[in-house]
Design a protein around this motif. Structure first.
Motif, PDB file in Angstrom:
ATOM      1  N   ASN A  45      -3.545 -12.678   6.474  1.00 52.38           N
ATOM      2  CA  ASN A  45      -4.266 -11.724   7.321  1.00 52.38           C
ATOM      3  C   ASN A  45      -3.682 -11.603   8.724  1.00 52.38           C
ATOM      4  O   ASN A  45      -4.226 -10.902   9.568  1.00 52.38           O
ATOM      5  CB  ASN A  45      -5.749 -12.084   7.401  1.00 52.38           C
ATOM      6  CG  ASN A  45      -5.972 -13.428   8.068  1.00 52.38           C
ATOM      7  OD1 ASN A  45      -5.033 -14.109   8.468  1.00 52.38           O
ATOM      8  ND2 ASN A  45      -7.223 -13.809   8.168  1.00 52.38           N
ATOM      9  N   ASN A  46      -2.563 -12.291   8.969  1.00 57.89           N
ATOM     10  CA  ASN A  46      -1.918 -12.179  10.271  1.00 57.89           C
ATOM     11  C   ASN A  46      -0.435 -12.467  10.121  1.00 57.89           C
ATOM     12  O   ASN A  46       0.000 -13.112   9.173  1.00 57.89           O
ATOM     13  CB  ASN A  46      -2.548 -13.157  11.267  1.00 57.89           C
ATOM     14  CG  ASN A  46      -2.272 -14.595  10.876  1.00 57.89           C
ATOM     15  OD1 ASN A  46      -1.210 -15.126  11.179  1.00 57.89           O
ATOM     16  ND2 ASN A  46      -3.214 -15.220  10.174  1.00 57.89           N
ATOM     17  N   LYS A  51      -2.872  -8.991  13.695  1.00 58.25           N
ATOM     18  CA  LYS A  51      -3.794  -8.924  12.570  1.00 58.25           C
ATOM     19  C   LYS A  51      -3.263  -7.928  11.534  1.00 58.25           C
ATOM     20  O   LYS A  51      -2.955  -6.782  11.863  1.00 58.25           O
ATOM     21  CB  LYS A  51      -5.184  -8.490  13.040  1.00 58.25           C
ATOM     22  CG  LYS A  51      -6.206  -8.461  11.941  1.00 58.25           C
ATOM     23  CD  LYS A  51      -7.574  -8.072  12.464  1.00 58.25           C
ATOM     24  CE  LYS A  51      -8.582  -8.027  11.332  1.00 58.25           C
ATOM     25  NZ  LYS A  51      -9.904  -7.657  11.797  1.00 58.25           N
ATOM     26  N   VAL A  53      -4.076  -5.643   8.404  1.00 56.18           N
ATOM     27  CA  VAL A  53      -5.243  -5.050   7.750  1.00 56.18           C
ATOM     28  C   VAL A  53      -4.887  -4.371   6.432  1.00 56.18           C
ATOM     29  O   VAL A  53      -5.769  -4.065   5.638  1.00 56.18           O
ATOM     30  CB  VAL A  53      -5.964  -4.033   8.674  1.00 56.18           C
ATOM     31  CG1 VAL A  53      -6.551  -4.735   9.884  1.00 56.18           C
ATOM     32  CG2 VAL A  53      -5.048  -2.906   9.079  1.00 56.18           C
ATOM     33  N   LEU A  96      -7.087  -5.395   3.189  1.00 57.24           N
ATOM     34  CA  LEU A  96      -7.642  -6.731   3.341  1.00 57.24           C
ATOM     35  C   LEU A  96      -9.091  -6.711   3.806  1.00 57.24           C
ATOM     36  O   LEU A  96      -9.727  -7.749   3.885  1.00 57.24           O
ATOM     37  CB  LEU A  96      -6.804  -7.520   4.357  1.00 57.24           C
ATOM     38  CG  LEU A  96      -5.348  -7.705   3.998  1.00 57.24           C
ATOM     39  CD1 LEU A  96      -4.646  -8.501   5.093  1.00 57.24           C
ATOM     40  CD2 LEU A  96      -5.198  -8.410   2.681  1.00 57.24           C
ATOM     41  N   GLU A  97      -9.625  -5.549   4.131  1.00 53.97           N
ATOM     42  CA  GLU A  97     -10.982  -5.486   4.667  1.00 53.97           C
ATOM     43  C   GLU A  97     -12.015  -6.027   3.682  1.00 53.97           C
ATOM     44  O   GLU A  97     -12.921  -6.759   4.072  1.00 53.97           O
ATOM     45  CB  GLU A  97     -11.328  -4.055   5.066  1.00 53.97           C
ATOM     46  CG  GLU A  97     -10.527  -3.575   6.268  1.00 53.97           C
ATOM     47  CD  GLU A  97     -10.812  -2.128   6.610  1.00 53.97           C
ATOM     48  OE1 GLU A  97     -11.841  -1.591   6.145  1.00 53.97           O
ATOM     49  OE2 GLU A  97     -10.005  -1.543   7.332  1.00 53.97           O
ATOM     50  N   ALA A 100     -11.709  -9.820   3.597  1.00 53.68           N
ATOM     51  CA  ALA A 100     -12.273 -10.418   4.814  1.00 53.68           C
ATOM     52  C   ALA A 100     -13.797 -10.416   4.755  1.00 53.68           C
ATOM     53  O   ALA A 100     -14.445 -11.403   5.107  1.00 53.68           O
ATOM     54  CB  ALA A 100     -11.779  -9.671   6.047  1.00 53.68           C
TER      55      ALA A 100
END
Length: 139
Positions: A45-46, A51, A53, A96-97, A100
């Motif tokens: 995620n990074n 970040k 996304v 990735l939302e 997350a």
């Protein structure tokens, strides 16, 4: 699915469809081999403090398949006991939302504890600090 030893098989799949670790494993199972080795890449995620996304993968499929087959040949030249090789790679966009959200919801709502085991100082059970019921004494 591979149902016998037979000649070594090389399988390449570049697709926009969801991937299946089970399908890859089943494609390379061999009765004369004692193991299936797998690598499953996941999306971090990074990256370098930024970040991430979403990822988007594209490929020139004929060239990608050709290059993978060259890699397979190199593997077989170096490790003569390798039988079947299978590479599946997903193409397209991956967000990735949703992942997350799932992780945050899990931390807040699901009663899961982890045990941290230390090299020299024993161990300790931990609960998610974000959990709605943290500190309530439930376990």
């Amino acid at each position: 699915m591979n149902d016998g030893d037979g000649d070594p098989q090389d399988i390449v799949k570049l697709t926009h469809d969801k991937l299946s670790a089970d399908a890859v494993s089943e494609a390379v199972v061999c009765p004369s081999c004692g193991a299936v080795s797998m690598f499953i890449g996941t999306t971090r995620n990074n990256f370098e403090g930024k970040k991430v996304v979403q990822l988007e993968y594209e490929a020139y499929v004929p060239m990608a398949e050709s290059q993978l087959k060259k890699i397979f040949k190199d593997i077989r030249d170096r490790w003569t006991t390798v039988r079947h090789i299978c590479v599946h790679h997903r193409l397209g966009r991956e967000s990735l939302e949703a992942v997350a959200h799932c992780i945050e919801a899990l931390k807040a709502n699901v009663p899961i504890w982890k045990k941290e085991i230390y090299e020299t100082e024993g161990s300790a059970w931990k609960e998610n600090k974000e959990c709605l019921w943290a500190g309530s004494g439930q376990k």
